[in-house]
Every structure is written in C-alpha cells, then in structure tokens.
Design an enzyme around this catalytic site. Structure first.
Site, PDB file in Angstrom:
ATOM      1  N   GLU A 111       0.862  -1.183   0.000  1.00 28.96           N
ATOM      2  CA  GLU A 111       0.000   0.000   0.000  1.00 28.96           C
ATOM      3  C   GLU A 111       0.893   1.225   0.000  1.00 28.96           C
ATOM      4  O   GLU A 111       2.075   1.128   0.303  1.00 28.96           O
ATOM      5  CB  GLU A 111      -0.848   0.041   1.282  1.00 28.96           C
ATOM      6  CG  GLU A 111      -1.827  -1.089   1.424  1.00 28.96           C
ATOM      7  CD  GLU A 111      -2.171  -1.342   2.887  1.00 28.96           C
ATOM      8  OE1 GLU A 111      -2.359  -0.373   3.641  1.00 28.96           O
ATOM      9  OE2 GLU A 111      -2.217  -2.521   3.268  1.00 28.96           O
ATOM     10  N   LYS A 113       2.178   4.699   1.677  1.00 30.24           N
ATOM     11  CA  LYS A 113       2.251   5.207   3.045  1.00 30.24           C
ATOM     12  C   LYS A 113       1.786   6.656   3.012  1.00 30.24           C
ATOM     13  O   LYS A 113       2.462   7.525   2.461  1.00 30.24           O
ATOM     14  CB  LYS A 113       3.687   5.109   3.570  1.00 30.24           C
ATOM     15  CG  LYS A 113       3.811   5.402   5.047  1.00 30.24           C
ATOM     16  CD  LYS A 113       5.190   4.967   5.548  1.00 30.24           C
ATOM     17  CE  LYS A 113       5.290   5.026   7.067  1.00 30.24           C
ATOM     18  NZ  LYS A 113       5.338   6.372   7.587  1.00 30.24           N
ATOM     19  N   ASP A 115       0.908  10.280   4.303  1.00 33.08           N
ATOM     20  CA  ASP A 115       1.590  11.114   5.284  1.00 33.08           C
ATOM     21  C   ASP A 115       0.613  12.080   5.947  1.00 33.08           C
ATOM     22  O   ASP A 115       0.259  13.109   5.395  1.00 33.08           O
ATOM     23  CB  ASP A 115       2.723  11.879   4.583  1.00 33.08           C
ATOM     24  CG  ASP A 115       3.781  12.303   5.567  1.00 33.08           C
ATOM     25  OD1 ASP A 115       3.726  11.858   6.726  1.00 33.08           O
ATOM     26  OD2 ASP A 115       4.666  13.084   5.178  1.00 33.08           O
ATOM     27  N   TYR A 222      -6.594   1.787   6.416  1.00 34.00           N
ATOM     28  CA  TYR A 222      -5.740   0.717   5.911  1.00 34.00           C
ATOM     29  C   TYR A 222      -5.714  -0.565   6.732  1.00 34.00           C
ATOM     30  O   TYR A 222      -5.093  -1.538   6.315  1.00 34.00           O
ATOM     31  CB  TYR A 222      -4.303   1.206   5.701  1.00 34.00           C
ATOM     32  CG  TYR A 222      -3.718   1.868   6.931  1.00 34.00           C
ATOM     33  CD1 TYR A 222      -3.346   1.137   8.037  1.00 34.00           C
ATOM     34  CD2 TYR A 222      -3.548   3.247   6.959  1.00 34.00           C
ATOM     35  CE1 TYR A 222      -2.826   1.743   9.151  1.00 34.00           C
ATOM     36  CE2 TYR A 222      -3.020   3.868   8.081  1.00 34.00           C
ATOM     37  CZ  TYR A 222      -2.662   3.115   9.167  1.00 34.00           C
ATOM     38  OH  TYR A 222      -2.163   3.725  10.277  1.00 34.00           O
ATOM     39  N   LYS A 309      10.733   3.621   2.539  1.00 32.80           N
ATOM     40  CA  LYS A 309      10.627   5.068   2.411  1.00 32.80           C
ATOM     41  C   LYS A 309      11.118   5.547   1.055  1.00 32.80           C
ATOM     42  O   LYS A 309      12.176   5.142   0.596  1.00 32.80           O
ATOM     43  CB  LYS A 309      11.477   5.741   3.510  1.00 32.80           C
ATOM     44  CG  LYS A 309      10.898   5.560   4.900  1.00 32.80           C
ATOM     45  CD  LYS A 309       9.811   6.575   5.142  1.00 32.80           C
ATOM     46  CE  LYS A 309       9.506   6.667   6.597  1.00 32.80           C
ATOM     47  NZ  LYS A 309       9.483   7.785   7.324  1.00 32.80           N
ATOM     48  N   CYS A 403      13.884  48.468   3.561  1.00 31.71           N
ATOM     49  CA  CYS A 403      12.976  47.901   2.566  1.00 31.71           C
ATOM     50  C   CYS A 403      13.576  47.998   1.162  1.00 31.71           C
ATOM     51  O   CYS A 403      13.987  49.071   0.749  1.00 31.71           O
ATOM     52  CB  CYS A 403      11.639  48.631   2.623  1.00 31.71           C
ATOM     53  SG  CYS A 403      10.498  48.101   1.341  1.00 31.71           S
ATOM     54  N   CYS A 406      11.297  50.608  -0.887  1.00 34.93           N
ATOM     55  CA  CYS A 406      11.111  52.027  -0.570  1.00 34.93           C
ATOM     56  C   CYS A 406      12.182  52.579   0.350  1.00 34.93           C
ATOM     57  O   CYS A 406      12.197  53.765   0.657  1.00 34.93           O
ATOM     58  CB  CYS A 406       9.726  52.267   0.029  1.00 34.93           C
ATOM     59  SG  CYS A 406       9.566  51.653   1.708  1.00 34.93           S
ATOM     60  N   CYS A 421       8.101  46.079   6.577  1.00 38.06           N
ATOM     61  CA  CYS A 421       8.310  47.457   6.165  1.00 38.06           C
ATOM     62  C   CYS A 421       7.121  48.246   6.691  1.00 38.06           C
ATOM     63  O   CYS A 421       5.987  47.985   6.321  1.00 38.06           O
ATOM     64  CB  CYS A 421       8.374  47.570   4.643  1.00 38.06           C
ATOM     65  SG  CYS A 421       8.220  49.278   4.085  1.00 38.06           S
ATOM     66  N   CYS A 427       4.956  52.544   0.339  1.00 34.47           N
ATOM     67  CA  CYS A 427       5.790  51.476  -0.213  1.00 34.47           C
ATOM     68  C   CYS A 427       5.058  50.828  -1.406  1.00 34.47           C
ATOM     69  O   CYS A 427       3.974  50.272  -1.228  1.00 34.47           O
ATOM     70  CB  CYS A 427       6.051  50.455   0.904  1.00 34.47           C
ATOM     71  SG  CYS A 427       7.114  49.105   0.429  1.00 34.47           S
TER      72      CYS A 427
END
Ligand code: AMP
Ligand code: ZN
Length: 664
Positions: A111, A113, A115, A222, A309, A403, A406, A421, A427
């Site tokens: 099957e 896996k 997550d 499962y 895995k 920034c 600006c 900022c 800006c």
C-alpha cells in the site's frame, strides 16, 4: 410514510450521496440538490427531536467544543513501522520472515504510506463510537467530535460488518485543499501553514469542531483490528473495509515476491506526484493474517510489516542570489534565486527561505551550492548547504535592514519571525498589493481589471489607493499599454458595478490585517455599518464572537489612521455599501441589545451556529467565555461542567434552548 420513516429514508439517501461524493468521488446529484435534501432533513429533525440519531448526516457541521481532550487507552496497541530504504533492506526482511515461518509461500500486500496523522476509530454495531489519536501507541487523545466532521468517515456503516472492531487510518489534507486554505490565510494577511501533515494533525486538536468541519480533511483507512472478524488476509481486509463504506485507496497490490514489491515501490516512487495527497513511501505487509500472528511484534513494531521510504526528492543547484519580496501587509519574504534545476517533475528557479532566522540557521549565502527539497510545501525549500563547495571568499549573508522597495528601515515585532516594512502608505508593493486585494474575486470582484492593470495604473500615476479607482475615466485608461477602447470601457464599468457589492465584502476588501472573509462577515453582522464599527473600542470588538485581541487591535489601528478614514469617506461618496442592506437587516431586531450570551453544549432544534447567528441578528453579543459581564448562558446537552460551575459562582443565569427561543 410516517415522519420517522421519512426521516430515516432521507438519512439513508443523504448518507449514500455523502459516500458517493466523498468516498467514491462520483457524485450522482448536484450540490444544490444535496443541500436541499439536507435542509429538508434538518427541518424534520428540528420538528421531531424525538428521532435524534448521533449518526445523522446533519451532524457533520460540528459545533461541539472540546476544552481538554480526554486520554484513552487503545484496546489494541498502535504500533509504528520499521523503515527500509533499499531493495537489500527488503530482501533481508524477507529472509528474517522466512526463517521464522519456515519454508512456506509468503505473499505481500503493498500500500502507499499516507503522510498525515494516525487515527484509530472504533465502530460498534455499525456506528462510529470513538476516534483516538495514536499518542504513544498505548494511549491517545479522544478526538471523536472532530473526526466526525470529516465527511469521508462513515458515521453509519453499510453491508455486512462485524459487531465491534477498530479501524486504523491516516487523517490527511489533500494538496488542493491545503493550497486553498493557505490562499485564504495569505489573503487575510496571516502566515501560511508549513505543510499538509502538520496542519492535518493540528486540525485534530482544534477545540472548536465547527472549525475542523471547515477544513478539507480526508481519512484513508488501511487496517482492521479486533476479534473474530472473519478476515484471513490483509488484502481481503481492505476490500471488506471498502464495502462497509470506508475510503480505502485502490492503489494496493497483492505481490507474490519481493521482486514484485520492488516494482510496485519503484513505480510509485516515480509516480507519487500523480496522487492528490502526500505519500512518503510504501507499506509492505505479510498478507496472511495467520502468518502475521506467527510473526508477532517487537517492542515497537510488527515483524510482519515494513515501510519502504521514498527518497526525499532533492536536487542540488547553485543559489545565485537572495532577494527580498514585500507583501501587501509589508511582510518581507527572502527568496532564493536558483540556477534552474529539475525537481519532482518541475523546473525550480526559486525557493523560499522563510525568514532571517532560517537563513542564519542554514548559514546560506549567495553563490552557495544548496540542497533543494520538495515536500508537501507548494514552494520548494532549501534544506542545506554543500559546504565542501563553498568558495573561500564567501561572506555570511547579512539580512537587509531597509525595505528593498522604498528604503524604509524594517521593523521586527516581538515574537514575530518576519521583518516588516512599516511604510504602508508609501511602499509601492504594499500599495499595489492592497489595491490588488481590493479588486480580487472574493472582495470587490471588479471585472475587466487584473493585477497587471493595477501595477500599470499605479506606475502611470493614475491611482495610489483603491479609492482612486472610482474616479478613473475611459480617457485616462485608454492610452495605457494593451488597452483598447472596449477594454477601457469594461474596466470603468466594472468599477462602477462594484458599488453594489455588499458591506461585508467591502469590509474584507479594505484589507485590514487579520480581517479575512469570515471575520469581515462577523464584524458586518455585529456592527451593521461602518460608523458603528469605526466607533468601537477594543474591548467592544473583543466581545464579538471569535474576535480576539490581535484582530481587535488591528481594526482599531486601521481606523485610527487618518488616511484610511479619508479613503473610507471617499469610497462612501462614490456610493459603496457601508451598511447591511434592508434585506439583511430585515431578519434583525434589537431585542437582545446590550446583552451578552455564552453558548455551550449541543442543541436540539437549532445548530450552535444558527443559535449564535440568532443572538447576533437580534442585537445581542456572543462571547466565548463566561465572565461577570455575561448576561445569560444558553445551555444545551453536554454543557461543560467547568462552565456550569463558573456560571453558578458568578450568578449568571443558565437558560435552556427553549427559554432562549422564547426571548427572540
Ligand atoms: P512511523 O510513524 O514512521 O512509525 O510509521 C507508522 C505510521 O505510518 C503508522 O502509524 C500509520 O499511521 C502510517 N501509515 C500510513 N500509511 C499506512 C499504511 N498504508 N499502512 C500502515 N500504516 C500506514
Ligand atoms: Zn517598503
């Protein structure tokens, strides 16, 4: 048909439609038809509380609040899995198995896996009775109320099921739903979630099940555990679970050798991106339950199962340069600009570096060779630096202090990861970002205008805030790049048409930080017009249901700003909706004016949300916790004992659902 039969028939019908929609992904009626039937059932159940059924499809919306999740022992322990990473690992495992079982044929079920967060759900006589997290494997948290809101989890089974069993599975958030949730958070000026798995497991622990109900969670099952189940193989178990109404992915294969297992694993390693959710490997299980019993368990995991895995999809490439993006709220996001590289089937040119701390932690620098990974995140991330490839003259990255757009000095608030900022009115990306948000589909939905047009209009000096949109003329717009008479006309008409957009969406469009769609609706309903909202104090705002300190402060701050007040006045003069419409107000009275309610427990004739809406529609306020300011506690079944004690000690009257309905 009498009423009870009618209710039962509707429940069965809706259950079947739920199953077709959420489990099979093959709806046979429209959403609209489904909603109509659900409404019909709700009405009947309201009128006939005597036919209450904890497995009714109407109870999927949640509403129960759990303050502390109770710890429950698992009747059958939840094990973890041993991991393998190569063909050799798998072959070694097979040898160990054969040594124990002797010279017999062994088949395997493979099957994917999934997550997410593991869950164990107990069914008795076909009804869901309990859902518990894995916890430490011996005991976990009872999250039944939350799990019941997941639409693909059957509340009532069908077919020929055993009287009692546990079923194990994984609660996941599919990519699409996860992306949508993040989109909404970004629109509300909140930080996006990091990945689907953490968000899925976090969702299970939310106190308010109504919030869980809104998340697009899914549950993939499962394995079945219990006594006298009449199941002889894992593969048969999957098929049976499927026939009882569970969502069991069909990507499962019965294999006769480890060679076939490897074929399955290799295939899915290459094709996992075609799945709508995250998978991090393959789980291989000895198929025969009898052989499983012979093999038994180690202290930590079954000897009859093994996880293989997938390798995390990684690529190495050169980081050319770190640049910095400024969002609509002024938040700075560092971005790694990469030498294009192929990763998980797409070419990656940019990766997120999150914030200053992340850069410092990885010690990542311009010119470095870096490892890029794509997990559940939508944007790939840098997970490390290949220090062996770093040139000698490399210098540590210095995070910007001003920034990039600006030049204003950046600030970083206590406890926040992001730099900001603060120049919100001057800006450029903040200005255009706010206008882009204003015109977006869920806000003012201005037809004939897109993000690029906004940038163009701004660059040409035609607009510097969203109020300016309402004075644009066709003649001003026409000379712009790629504009023709027709498109200019559409734009101006689109702007004019937006004056009909209802108040709550105008409020959302203003782009007040933390005021997303839902909060905007709450505020609109509670205050009814902008003047009342602008006059509200922080304390008053916080008395509105679900409005916390952070949101309240943000609202106050927004309206304290003279430029914002000025813009609101200008929008008002152009005819935008700054109060609820007559129709919206019609359902509303002042009967509960000045009174604050706390709602607790489950109700018979109305849902919690409906009850809250009734309070607000009638001018009352809903608070989440009891204080001396609470006027009444409306108590349903299962009211929390601590709430009860608190109300009694403060002398707050506790009233029933019926008492309340009489009040309004
Ligand atoms: P680990 O957490 O790495 O020990 O892996 C064990 C976990 O994998 C289990 O607790 C399950 O929640 C999860 N898992 C995901 N998909 C499957 C599957 N098809 N079969 C068994 N376990 C699975
Ligand atoms: Zn700036």
């Amino acid at each position: 048909m009498n009423i009870e039969q009618k209710i039962t028939a509707l429940r069965n019908e809706l259950r079947e439609h739920n199953y077709k929609y959420y489990v099979l992904d093959q709806p046979s009626i429209s959403d609209y038809e489904f909603d109509m039937k659900l409404e019909q059932l709700q009405k009947l159940e309201e009128q006939h509380p005597e036919f209450y059924d904890p497995a009714s499809p109407t109870l999927r919306v949640g509403g129960m609040v759990t303050k502390n999740f109770e710890t429950v022992a698992h009747e059958h322990r939840m094990y973890s899995l041993d991991n393998s990473y190569s063909k050799e690992d798998l072959e070694d495992w097979e040898k160990r198995i054969q040594r124990i079982l002797g010279d017999v044929a062994v088949e395997f079920t493979c099957e994917l896996k999934y997550d997410g967060a593991s869950i164990s759900i107990t069914y008795e006589n076909g009804q869901l009775v309990r859902a518990v997290t894995r916890g430490d494997g011996v005991q976990g948290d009872d999250v039944t109320t939350n799990v019941k809101t997941i639409k693909s989890v059957p509340l009532q089974l069908k077919g020929d099921y055993p009287p009692k069993f546990d079923i194990r599975g994984e609660i996941i958030l599919p990519f699409e739903g996860f992306a949508k949730m993040n989109q909404e958070r970004i629109e509300a000026g909140e930080d996006p979630y990091m990945n689907p798995r953490n968000t899925a497991s976090g969702s299970l622990k939310l106190q308010d099940s109504a919030m869980v109900a809104q998340r697009p969670l899914d549950c993939l099952l499962y394995s079945i555990v219990g006594e006298n189940l009449g199941i002889t193989t894992q593969f048969e178990g999957l098929e049976k679970a499927r026939s009882w109404g569970f969502k069991v992915p069909t990507v499962a294969k019965l294999c006769k050798s480890t060679q076939e297992v490897m074929q399955f694993a290799d295939y899915w390693d290459a094709h996992r991106h075609t799945m709508p959710y995250e998978t991090d490997g393959v789980v291989v299980k000895v198929n025969s339950i009898q052989q499983q019993q012979e093999l038994g368990y180690t202290a930590k995991s079954p000897r009859w199962a093994m996880a293989y895995k997938f390798k995390a999809e990684q690529a190495t490439t050169v980081l050319n340069k770190i640049t910095y993006q400024v969002g609509r709220t002024g938040a700075i996001t560092p971005v790694a600009n990469l030498e294009p590289v192929l990763l998980a089937g797409t070419t990656v040119k940019r990766a997120s570096l999150h914030n200053a701390d992340q850069i410092a932690k990885l010690d990542v620098r311009g010119g470095d060779t870096v490892f890029v990974e794509k997990g559940g995140e939508i944007i790939p991330k840098i997970v490390g630096v290949d220090f062996t490839k770093r040139s000698e003259d490399s210098v540590p990255t210095e995070y910007i202090t001003t920034c990039p757009e600006c030049g204003t000095e950046l600030i970083r608030k206590e406890g926040e990861a992001q730099h900001f900022c603060p120049n919100d009115t001057g800006c450029p990306p903040q200005i255009t970002g706010r206008i882009q948000h204003f015109i977006s589909r869920k806000a003012m939905d201005i037809e004939g205008m897109g993000s690029e047009t906004v940038e163009l209009l701004f660059k040409e000096g035609l607009i510097s805030n969203y109020a300016d949109l309402y004075t644009l003329t066709k003649e001003q717009v026409m000379p712009l790049e790629r504009m023709a008479e027709k498109s200019a006309e559409n734009l101006v008409n689109g702007v004019a048409a937006s004056t009909a957009i209802p108040f709550e969406r105008v409020l959302f469009a203003l782009g007040i930080r933390y005021v997303g769609e839902t909060v905007a609706k709450k505020l609109a309903r509670a205050y009814k017009n902008i003047d009342a909202l602008m006059a509200a104090t922080q304390e008053e705002l916080m008395a509105v249901d679900e409005i916390g300190e952070r949101i309240a402060q943000s609202v106050i701050q927004f309206f304290n700003e003279p430029t914002n007040r000025d813009i609101v006045e200008r929008l008002r003069s152009h005819g935008l909706q700054f109060s609820l419409s007559e129709a919206q107000l019609e359902n509303q009275t002042d009967k509960l004016k000045g009174q604050t309610f706390v709602v607790s427990g489950v109700f018979e004739t109305v849902s919690r949300d409906e009850l809250k809406k009734m309070i607000e529609d009638n001018g009352g306020k809903v608070a989440s916790s009891i204080s001396s300011k609470t006027s009444y506690v409306v108590a349903g079944d299962n009211m929390g004992p601590s709430k009860k004690t608190k109300a009694e000690s403060l002398g707050v009257p506790i009233i029933s659902e019926q008492d309340f309905l009489q009040m309004v």
